[in-house]
Design an enzyme around this catalytic site. Structure first.
Site, PDB file in Angstrom:
ATOM      1  N   LYS A  15       1.349  -2.829   9.079  1.00  0.00           N
ATOM      2  CA  LYS A  15       2.554  -1.995   9.059  1.00  0.00           C
ATOM      3  C   LYS A  15       3.687  -2.853   9.596  1.00  0.00           C
ATOM      4  O   LYS A  15       3.751  -3.152  10.788  1.00  0.00           O
ATOM      5  CB  LYS A  15       2.375  -0.734   9.906  1.00  0.00           C
ATOM      6  CG  LYS A  15       3.601   0.191   9.854  1.00  0.00           C
ATOM      7  CD  LYS A  15       3.402   1.431  10.698  1.00  0.00           C
ATOM      8  CE  LYS A  15       2.496   2.429  10.048  1.00  0.00           C
ATOM      9  NZ  LYS A  15       3.113   3.091   8.891  1.00  0.00           N
TER      10      LYS A  15
ATOM     11  N   ASP B  98       2.584  13.067  14.698  1.00  0.00           N
ATOM     12  CA  ASP B  98       2.985  13.059  13.282  1.00  0.00           C
ATOM     13  C   ASP B  98       1.793  13.369  12.392  1.00  0.00           C
ATOM     14  O   ASP B  98       1.605  12.756  11.343  1.00  0.00           O
ATOM     15  CB  ASP B  98       3.591  11.693  12.913  1.00  0.00           C
ATOM     16  CG  ASP B  98       4.271  11.717  11.537  1.00  0.00           C
ATOM     17  OD1 ASP B  98       4.686  12.803  11.098  1.00  0.00           O
ATOM     18  OD2 ASP B  98       4.369  10.649  10.907  1.00  0.00           O
TER      19      ASP B  98
ATOM     20  N   VAL C   4       3.742  -0.595   4.525  1.00  0.00           N
ATOM     21  CA  VAL C   4       2.364  -0.948   4.859  1.00  0.00           C
ATOM     22  C   VAL C   4       1.834  -1.837   3.745  1.00  0.00           C
ATOM     23  O   VAL C   4       1.904  -1.491   2.559  1.00  0.00           O
ATOM     24  CB  VAL C   4       1.475   0.300   5.015  1.00  0.00           C
ATOM     25  CG1 VAL C   4       0.069  -0.110   5.424  1.00  0.00           C
ATOM     26  CG2 VAL C   4       2.069   1.241   6.049  1.00  0.00           C
TER      27      VAL C   4
ATOM     28  N   MET D  37       8.486   4.789   8.986  1.00  0.00           N
ATOM     29  CA  MET D  37       8.148   3.848  10.052  1.00  0.00           C
ATOM     30  C   MET D  37       7.840   2.456   9.516  1.00  0.00           C
ATOM     31  O   MET D  37       7.257   1.643  10.199  1.00  0.00           O
ATOM     32  CB  MET D  37       6.969   4.394  10.857  1.00  0.00           C
ATOM     33  CG  MET D  37       7.336   5.591  11.712  1.00  0.00           C
ATOM     34  SD  MET D  37       6.035   6.062  12.875  1.00  0.00           S
ATOM     35  CE  MET D  37       4.922   6.928  11.798  1.00  0.00           C
ATOM     36  N   GLY D  38       8.200   2.174   8.272  1.00  0.00           N
ATOM     37  CA  GLY D  38       8.029   0.844   7.736  1.00  0.00           C
ATOM     38  C   GLY D  38       7.097   0.795   6.541  1.00  0.00           C
ATOM     39  O   GLY D  38       6.474   1.783   6.173  1.00  0.00           O
TER      40      GLY D  38
ATOM     41  N   GLY E  92       7.031   4.304   4.307  1.00  0.00           N
ATOM     42  CA  GLY E  92       7.498   5.525   4.955  1.00  0.00           C
ATOM     43  C   GLY E  92       8.604   5.228   5.925  1.00  0.00           C
ATOM     44  O   GLY E  92       9.135   4.106   5.995  1.00  0.00           O
TER      45      GLY E  92
ATOM     46  N   ILE F 199       0.831  -1.205   0.000  1.00  0.00           N
ATOM     47  CA  ILE F 199       0.000   0.000   0.000  1.00  0.00           C
ATOM     48  C   ILE F 199       0.859   1.246   0.000  1.00  0.00           C
ATOM     49  O   ILE F 199       0.601   2.202  -0.721  1.00  0.00           O
ATOM     50  CB  ILE F 199      -0.944   0.008   1.220  1.00  0.00           C
ATOM     51  CG1 ILE F 199      -1.903  -1.173   1.170  1.00  0.00           C
ATOM     52  CG2 ILE F 199      -1.708   1.320   1.297  1.00  0.00           C
ATOM     53  CD1 ILE F 199      -2.765  -1.300   2.390  1.00  0.00           C
TER      54      ILE F 199
END
Length: 879
Positions: free
Chosen positions: A41, A134, A26, A23-24, A21, A18
């Site tokens: 995620k 965020d 998705v 943070m990993g 970013g 999907i």
């Protein structure tokens, strides 16, 4: 473990990426037990080596999972598999606010609607002591129904690795080679609060700052704090003041309170946002304008604010057009042989679509789709006015299914259905055949004839659409031949009371009506892939003004049925599919167990695949820009070559020696050597023909022959001369007022199988050849496209509801005895354009080459909210 499509994490199967970013990554993933798609995620690998940090994250994730608010994407939990850990979150469809801003500033009313829902989400989280940290446009999604979902609540804190220093600590999408610990970055630079940028502790006031930045960007199309790089951006956040003069007047005070650099002076509670906005709305008229023009302007602004505050109640105010892609899911293969692929309910709250020849539905306020029961073979769906049921065509019948009970009703026979429309009076008007329009009670019963084409008129009637009030019905009329050109068709209207018809618009197909508040509505239709709109007076049944092009690249056609892939709701929403005419499919080998082997894996509009008797080559019909060509592929070496060039070539048929291809056209039958394009006429009939089968010696061809009003079966006998074909003699074999199609000789040439619709639905029959005698029915619940198994197999294959069936038989004297009919494979075949043949048997009879549905890409289906308002803006009001 390596995560990718097909990988399993706990009970989930990963299906598609999907996004990605700081943070990993998705992934979309399917929960087999719950029958639900969620978002996973996948956390950075560093978690596996940091037990303390992982434990901290798990504690934080538990807190996040406790959030339950309609504007917050829910966190379901944490899954672990082979050292890989993933946070399980609600899958939210629709574009992000960042996607919307990429197309320019968002109008004031819509921006405030989105902002209000963001504020509600922040308020709910802040009450639980959870700070987002965020918030940015990329973390806010807008679903097709307008509902807002804020993503990644609290993940910045959850992914933090502990104390750190410097601005880098606060930005999850800013990375540098010096950053070696995952999660070290929390917050994106352009949306950080000044205290965040300085690396100081933050509280809920940091979210209020980010809220102000997001609102400013929605309203202006630009960020309030910008720089060439991260350092300059952070410096702007700390040092520069935002240019509030760019924002609309009525939100400047709110923005100034959100964007106070000193958190002590900043708005303390997100719930105060709307108090400020309401105060500004009340204060607007008291600014003492010096001129009448200024007074009018201020009053107008006040009116806008009032309309924003009560926008749900003030639906008569024109709304901006919203263009949103629709993601129906990774396993969807849109394709209806006739009719629209996706339709929307009259109230705009539900979708129904055709995938793998079955119907699926989903409410727009829900994420999961439901397959409707007993809808195999479905095509051309249409809604009941109350949105609780949907009608459709399948198995030679007109049917209806209820969303509440799941009950499927057979309403009547529909030998060659071409569209239906459900009226407020409890009756359906449908084209049960292409020569007449009929009215059917919604509970089922005997159809009442409304109109039929005049004898010898050469017309085809289809795609009825009942106008409001039920006094008249739109429909499409075209030349009645097997290959009509709907760009040269006409949109007609029939008065139900007088039974009089008249032409509204020449040159187009698939007329649909969308009402307007001024008494006039708009007629929509498609010509050449462009959606046109023109004013229509529904009382006088007259057009007003000239057509206006509204959309390009609307999927439509192909010409055998005149379908256009769009639908409209009474609430002013339009949904449509982009792309070429017809339905893109793949060509693959299929065996009885369902194992697939791609042959032509790239989707295109293919039809009628057929394998040469020597098994070396594939011939296939392919549609390109409304024109049909024959292509040949070498199955051993690969490569494709086009063997016809005029765009009017149909139904390739190999000669028994595999040297030639015979094919049909609108004016007869042609042949060509398979290795180069030099077609020659074989039968100059001046009418449409489709060759389907050779006798073993290659001297006779069974042909589907157009009589002028229906298809008959003709056999052509070829006399060869020294230099090629000397003469061709044709004689009718099966002809009646019904349609007889797809004739094919048995391996010993003793029997002829074909399809007839004289019972009211298409069925497969066999009769002796050449002495006809009696016929024997093979299928008993619908069937077509029969193919004989190899000599000695005693099997006749046919297609039923896009599955391949196998009928075993014995011969007893002059009797053809069917012993058993069973599914040969459970694989669902694609619906090809014009309902053309979708499979062929391999020479050894062990597998078939077939059209297989291609997965639909997300961008192919577009959702246009407030389309009725766009019509009022662009199509002038009639006089």
């Amino acid at each position: 473990m390596i995560v990718g499509p097909g990988a399993r994490i706990g009970p989930y199967e990963v299906t598609a990426l999907i996004g990605e970013g700081g943070m990993g990554k998705v992934w979309r993933a399917h929960h087999a037990l719950l029958k639900r798609d969620d978002a996973l995620k996948v956390l950075p690998d560093a978690f596996a080596d940091d037990a303390d940090r992982l434990a901290r994250f798990q504690r934080e994730a538990q807190v996040l999972a406790s959030l339950n608010h309609p504007n917050i994407a829910h966190v379901y939990g944490l899954e672990t598999s082979d050292g890989t850990r993933a946070l399980v979150m609600e899958l939210v469809e629709g574009p992000t606010v960042a996607d919307r801003i990429a197309h320019g500033a968002i109008p004031l009313e819509e921006s405030l609607s989105i902002a209000r829902q963001i504020a509600d989400a922040l308020g709910a989280a802040h009450e639980r002591g959870i700070i987002h940290r965020d918030l940015k446009p990329a973390n806010v999604k807008v679903r097709p129904d307008g509902a807002v979902k804020v993503l990644d609540f609290g993940l910045a804190k959850a992914l933090d690795s502990g104390p750190a220093s410097g601005a880098a600590v606060e930005s999850p999408t800013i990375t540098s080679p010096a950053m070696t610990r995952a999660g070290i970055i929390l917050g994106t630079a352009a949306y950080m609060s000044p205290e965040q940028a300085r690396g100081k502790p933050v509280d809920k006031r940091a979210d209020i700052w980010s809220f102000g930045v997001v609102l400013y960007e929605m309203l202006t199309g630009r960020r309030p704090f910008q720089g060439e790089d991260v350092t300059e951006t952070l410096a702007a956040v700390v040092m520069k003041e935002p240019e509030l003069g760019r924002a609309p007047f009525q939100v400047r005070r709110l923005l100034s309170k959100c964007l106070e650099k000193d958190p002590k002076k900043r708005l303390h509670d997100i719930g105060d946002v709307w108090t400020l906005l309401d105060d500004d709305a009340a204060r607007a008229p008291a600014r003492f304008p010096k001129t009448a023009a200024a007074l009018i302007g201020v009053l107008a602004l006040a009116l806008v604010v009032v309309s924003v505050l009560y926008w749900r109640a003030a639906r008569d105010v024109e709304q901006p057009l919203e263009r949103l892609p629709v993601d129906l899911g990774p396993d969807v293969s849109l394709g209806s042989g006739i009719g629209a692929d996706v339709i929307i309910s009259p109230d705009g709250t539900r979708l129904v679509w055709v995938s793998n020849s079955r119907l699926f539905t989903r409410r727009l306020d829900q994420t999961n789709a439901v397959e409707l029961p007993d809808t195999a073979g479905a095509a051309a769906p249409f809604f009941k006015p109350d949105g609780r049921s949907v009608g459709f065509f399948a198995q030679g019948m007109l049917k209806a299914v209820s969303f509440e009970s799941g009950e499927v009703k057979i309403l009547c026979a529909a030998a060659n259905g071409a569209g239906g429309s459900w009226g407020e009076d409890g009756f359906i008007i449908a084209a049960l055949t292409q020569s007449r329009l009929s009215r059917i009670p919604e509970a089922g019963g005997t159809p009442e004839l409304l109109m039929e084409r005049q004898p010898q008129s050469g017309e085809s009637l289809r795609w009825p659409h009942i106008l409001p009030g039920g006094k008249a019905v739109l429909f499409t009329a075209s030349s009645f031949n097997p290959f009509p050109s709907f760009d040269e068709g006409s949109i007609e209207v029939l008065s139900i009371e007088s039974r009089q018809r008249k032409t509204l618009q020449r040159g187009g197909t698939y007329g649909r009506y969308i009402p307007a508040s001024d008494g006039q509505g708009h007629l929509l239709y498609v010509a050449g892939g462009t959606l046109f709109a023109i004013r229509l007076d529904p009382e006088r049944l007259e057009l007003v003004g000239e057509p206006v092009p509204m959309l390009e690249e609307v999927a439509y056609g192909p010409n055998p049925n005149g379908t256009a892939r769009f639908d409209v709701s009474r609430t002013g929403t339009l949904i449509y599919r982009t792309g070429p005419a017809g339905v893109p499919v793949t060509v693959q080998w299929v065996d009885s167990s369902g194992t697939l082997e791609p042959v032509l894996a790239d989707p295109a509009v293919y039809a009628r695949p057929t394998v040469s008797p020597d098994g070396r080559r594939l011939a296939v019909e392919m549609l390109e820009k409304q024109k049909s060509y024959i292509w040949v592929r070498n199955l051993r070496l690969g490569g494709m070559s086009k063997v016809t060039a005029d765009g009017r070539s149909y139904v390739p048929l190999w000669s028994p020696d595999s040297r030639y291809i015979v094919f049909g056209s609108p004016d007869g039958t042609w042949w060509t050597p398979s290795d180069h394009a030099s077609p020659q006429p074989l039968i100059k009939s001046g009418r449409a023909q489709m060759p389907w089968s050779f006798t073993r010696d290659g001297k006779q061809i069974a042909i589907q022959d157009w009589s002028g009003s229906s298809w008959d079966v003709t056999v052509a006998t070829i006399e060869s001369g020294r230099d090629g074909v000397k003469s061709v003699k044709t004689e009718p074999v099966v002809n009646s007022e019904s349609a007889e199609t797809h004739p094919t000789f048995s391996p010993d040439d003793r029997w002829l199988a074909y399809t007839s619709n004289d019972s009211g639905s298409p069925e497969v029959y066999v009769r002796a050849y050449p002495n006809a005698g009696r016929r024997f029915q093979i299928s008993n619940a619908g069937g077509s496209y029969s193919r004989w198994g190899p000599a000695g197999s005693r099997t006749l294959f046919f297609e039923d509801d896009y599955r391949i069936m196998a009928a075993t038989y014995t011969i007893k004297g002059d009797e053809f005895v069917v012993e058993q009919v069973r599914p040969w494979s459970e694989t669902t075949l694609a619906q090809p354009f014009g309902n053309a043949k979708n499979y062929d048997l391999a020479p050894d009879g062990k597998r078939v080459i077939a059209l297989i549905p291609a997965r639909t890409q997300e961008h192919q289906v577009i959702f246009l909210r407030n389309f009725a308002d766009e019509l009022r803006r662009r199509v002038p009001v009639g006089r």
